[in-house]
Design a protein around this motif. Structure first.
Motif, PDB file in Angstrom:
ATOM      1  N   ALA A 125     -16.760  -4.183 -18.127  1.00  0.00           N
ATOM      2  CA  ALA A 125     -16.911  -5.794 -18.040  1.00  0.00           C
ATOM      3  C   ALA A 125     -17.316  -6.097 -16.503  1.00  0.00           C
ATOM      4  O   ALA A 125     -16.662  -5.320 -15.549  1.00  0.00           O
ATOM      5  N   GLY A 126     -18.145  -7.163 -16.496  1.00  0.00           N
ATOM      6  CA  GLY A 126     -18.263  -7.520 -14.909  1.00  0.00           C
ATOM      7  C   GLY A 126     -19.390  -6.394 -14.096  1.00  0.00           C
ATOM      8  O   GLY A 126     -19.494  -6.974 -12.935  1.00  0.00           O
ATOM      9  N   ALA A 148     -25.080 -12.509 -16.879  1.00  0.00           N
ATOM     10  CA  ALA A 148     -23.975 -12.630 -15.861  1.00  0.00           C
ATOM     11  C   ALA A 148     -23.506 -14.035 -15.847  1.00  0.00           C
ATOM     12  O   ALA A 148     -22.532 -14.071 -15.802  1.00  0.00           O
ATOM     13  N   GLN A 179     -26.070  -4.723 -18.466  1.00  0.00           N
ATOM     14  CA  GLN A 179     -24.611  -4.485 -18.692  1.00  0.00           C
ATOM     15  C   GLN A 179     -24.275  -2.897 -18.290  1.00  0.00           C
ATOM     16  O   GLN A 179     -25.179  -2.324 -19.213  1.00  0.00           O
ATOM     17  N   ARG A 199     -17.923 -13.760 -11.633  1.00  0.00           N
ATOM     18  CA  ARG A 199     -18.356 -13.349 -12.652  1.00  0.00           C
ATOM     19  C   ARG A 199     -18.832 -11.951 -13.119  1.00  0.00           C
ATOM     20  O   ARG A 199     -18.721 -11.396 -14.103  1.00  0.00           O
ATOM     21  N   ALA A 200     -19.760 -11.531 -11.840  1.00  0.00           N
ATOM     22  CA  ALA A 200     -20.400 -10.209 -12.001  1.00  0.00           C
ATOM     23  C   ALA A 200     -20.699  -9.708 -10.770  1.00  0.00           C
ATOM     24  O   ALA A 200     -20.838 -10.386  -9.936  1.00  0.00           O
ATOM     25  N   GLU A 248     -20.917 -14.729 -18.341  1.00  0.00           N
ATOM     26  CA  GLU A 248     -19.567 -14.316 -18.090  1.00  0.00           C
ATOM     27  C   GLU A 248     -18.411 -15.234 -17.868  1.00  0.00           C
ATOM     28  O   GLU A 248     -18.763 -16.184 -17.136  1.00  0.00           O
TER      29      GLU A 248
END
Lengths: 549, 549
Positions: free
Chosen positions: A505-506, A543, A495, A229-230, A546
């Motif tokens: 992203a991520g 997160a 983010q 996810r992150a 995501e």
């Protein structure tokens, strides 16, 4: 410094991994642990990577007061802390030159304004969740004032500060308590904690999303961890990267009390991944003992509490130039006044001077005090049986370090000037009023005044006449960091943003490794950790939304 | 600002191009033109892309003095300028807090030391080549002192300054002359100059080398230009990017006199390509007229020459706080003294005040003077028939801008304090000695004193008593930039370096868009342009050694 060397931060692509988790957290201080816990409580699998050999980072050295506007206990005891008031206080101190109470964003950028709002809205829920889960229980310090309690913008000058429940009565060991309870909870709840892992770079997929990190271990191995996810960085600031300090900070500090592992890793890793940097010029500041900084002493603690009533700071000429009891973030600024006509920082090093009374009654090993009791390393203390002796010894100590402090030298007539300075200060002490610098006129100065002789006392508890008889003591001080405030910019959800304001992203960031919208402000004790917990909460929530990649 | 919007700086890969050249230069000020010329003279094909609709950049607004240590004419007339002396002068002023004359690198980093050496070794050869080729002929200004001529480290206080040969006797239009002659030569020698092209990002090949750039034209078209040997950025600093100013500079300036196209493009493009940033906290500084900055006036010129002998600067309380005649880089610092006890910049805006004598004899449209003659825009001038009138008008003018300058207000007792200040200043003027701030005691202060009444004069030509009778005049001043000093770091050959100090193949930078090792120094008039020509020469030589890709 880390024993594992820094390598290229350029992102890499790869498809094989040594481990994987929904969320990969980098850094094991309060920001990282809180993010890991909040993420785990959402049901995510979590790996936490810490560069040092143990958890804790700068948090472990901190008192861990945490500033939580409009917290549950304020509400319970009837202290009103309205959002618009609190944001005004934050804005006024963050960028005084831009503050405009009539502007919709108070004269701040939208990003700054939104950050303050996010702190106000989320510090308390974050704090309550940590407490409810038993990861970080607290006690309410309703007697502790904000650092600018006297400003008209401060409508709730007391009540915003919390402290880990089991901290000492002197409130100095909250960081150790917090790391113990949060770390314990993280292990109990199944977070995969790996110390001794230095993250060097991100792993990126073909779509440009961050899907993991590469880390070096002490054994010379590089491992790749996939983050479904992150990845959330919480690796601290750049206090111990000399080049970054020189090239970004607005003032030339010699160091600070951040954990030694705070080497600005995310400045490089984040920018290499496309992040925009923000607020690189500011730091959480405090005076520090010069020699501890120059000698790279890992035990260095900021001088949060400049104890001693019969104690003054003088410059190289023997004159007082500042209020010695200013709150630490403000006091540190006094060292960096610039003389444009001489091209020098005349106050870069100031000399704290005290007598036997302060040595006897104000010595302590807590809060980075420079007046230390027997048994504590006192190699930074300069002594003299008489003022003449002391002046001579100060001169030779400064000479020893001259080549590293811009050739500063104690003035020829330092001793007679010092005598005149003491005479003037003693008059202020007797009268209870410092006509030059207004020492002891604020609540925060009393809060940090430290231990002192119970009697006799003078009308102003922060001042007592310096004795006409030795022995005398001195220490060289300069301005330093707790840690820095700049790094990749994030939105309030944590983010990380690129140069055109788009989230990468991520990739997430929390704490001193990312940009703080506080700019030059230190709103109150815990103005570091309270907001960090709020942003850890927000980042973990975001997160969790995501997709799994 | 550029009419072509900023877009993503992330590097791209591509194989088809709209044009190609051995060397692609980005930016058409002195740094770009010099690099293009030196490259062309090596036999390379060269494309030069300029964002604005005409060549010139900040150079065109400059006087174009250029500081060339140990230049040919110094040698010819017997002024000794030894390398070790010159480097010591540079180091002493760049980082006073670190300067150590006994250290092998003078207390500077190796990069800083190497940069100074490169300037000393290359400014003169670069200058001579430009002159020999007819691109930039010069005259020698052996009467112009360095800005810190009185420092013991300055062993050649006069003689290092050159000026384009055909500049006016007042030496103010050198930039226009230089752009005309260098631009003309570039066209004559076959350099492909394309204005109205905003470079957005680099083009990278599979090996990680930079092989070109993508640029947007005003017509909404994106074109790709291949650089077979190298791309050299010379795009200027970030003076006109508000966010970068706030987030990097050590002081909160409101703007500056750099070309409006100086928006920090290479900060983003360079970091996105993997570059490390350096010296982001410092700028070439000068006082500026506050209202011109707040009103975004593209004609803003730094106040290089604060003319007027019967003229003083006072703060919001009516007191003098600085030597008004300090050289501009130093004078600008006085606006940013910080009061840690009040959390404010007390001198953020100062008020210049003068009488009819200075208005009559010291008005001029050159060097950004705020005392302007009839026919020149004087909307920044506040007038009053009496001091009381003037004080009232100053108060209301400040009120108009208060929301944008941190709610600054003129003190209640401004007028009586101002009167006392004038009385004290007039005493200094009569005596010829400013006991408070030592006005007029340096060579550079006389150099920039500007036009003044020929008689009567007082003993110190920079001071004359302010008249007891009106009319009076005033202007609001603040500290600003010429341009900034930070950006991607290069080695002395102009190769842009990544986070581990490795050159990014094919990527070069020159001038204010890359990091200057001068830190906070302004060594002398032309300390911008002299080094820029040296580094353009070095970059062109190094790029010429690159393989054709």
């Amino acid at each position: 410094m880390s024993s594992i060397a820094r390598k290229s931060a350029a992102p890499v692509k790869r498809t094989a991994f040594d481990a994987e988790a929904d969320i990969v957290v980098v850094g094991g201080g309060a920001g990282g642990l809180a993010t890991a816990l909040f993420s785990r409580w959402h049901g995510n699998s979590v790996v936490l990577l810490e560069k040092a050999d143990e958890l804790g980072g700068t948090t472990k050295k901190a008192a861990f007061w945490y500033w939580v506007p409009n917290n549950k206990h304020m509400q319970a005891i009837g202290i009103k802390d309205k959002k618009e008031d609190c944001l005004r206080y934050m804005a006024r101190l963050s960028r005084p030159e831009a503050y405009d109470p009539k502007s919709p964003t108070l004269g701040m950028s939208q990003w700054e304004y939104d950050s303050y709002a996010a702190i106000y809205d989320n510090a308390s829920p974050a704090t309550e969740l940590l407490a409810d889960k038993g990861a970080l229980e607290y006690r309410h310090c309703d007697f502790v004032p904000d650092y600018w309690a006297e400003l008209p913008e401060d409508k709730a000058p007391k009540g915003r500060v919390l402290l880990p429940k089991d901290a000492l009565p002197t409130m100095s060991d909250g960081g150790e308590v917090a790391i113990r309870t949060m770390g314990g909870k993280a292990r109990a709840d199944g977070i995969d904690i790996r110390t001794g892992h230095r993250v060097q770079r991100t792993i990126v997929n073909d779509a440009g999303a961050i899907i993991g990190v590469e880390a070096d271990t002490g054994k010379g191995k590089t491992i790749a961890i996939k983050a479904k996810r992150a990845v959330v960085f919480a690796t601290g600031g750049f206090t111990h990267d000399v080049s970054m300090r020189k090239n970004f900070l607005s003032v030339p500090v010699f160091g600070g009390c951040a954990a030694r592992s705070n080497e600005g890793d995310f400045v490089n890793i984040g920018t290499a991944a496309g992040a925009e940097l923000r607020n690189m010029n500011y730091a959480w500041m405090c005076p520090i003992v010069l020699e501890k900084a120059l000698n790279d002493d890992p035990a260095l603690i900021g001088t949060f509490s400049p104890s001693g009533d019969s104690m003054i700071y003088v410059d190289k000429t023997g004159r007082r130039v500042t209020n010695e009891k200013l709150a630490y973030n403000e006091s540190a600024q006094a060292f960096f006044s610039w003389d444009p006509a001489k091209s020098e920082y005349p106050n870069l090093v100031l000399v704290a001077i005290w007598d036997e009374r302060s040595q006897k009654h104000s010595a302590s090993h807590e809060y980075g005090r420079f007046i230390v009791p027997k048994g504590v390393d006192d190699s930074h203390v300069i002594k003299g049986a008489t003022l003449a002796d002391l002046a001579k010894n100060i001169r030779s100590r400064v000479k020893k370090y001259a080549s590293r402090i811009g050739n500063m030298a104690i003035a020829e007539d330092f001793e007679p000037t010092l005598k005149a300075t003491i005479k003037r200060f003693n008059g202020f002490a007797k009268a209870g009023k410092d006509s030059d610098f207004h020492r002891g006129e604020r609540q925060v100065e009393l809060l940090f005044n430290g231990p002192a002789a119970e009697k006799p006392v003078a009308p102003n508890p922060t001042m007592y006449p310096i004795s006409g008889k030795g022995p005398y003591y001195a220490a060289l001080l300069t301005g330093g960091n707790l840690d820095t405030k700049g790094g990749p910019v994030t939105n309030p959800d944590g983010q990380v943003l690129d140069h055109v304001g788009k989230p990468i992203a991520g990739l997430y960031g929390v704490g001193n490794c990312v940009a703080s919208a506080s700019a030059r402000a230190y709103w109150a004790g815990g103005a570091t950790l309270g907001p960090i917990l709020a942003f850890a909460y927000l980042a973990a929530n975001a997160a969790n939304r995501e997709p799994r990649r």
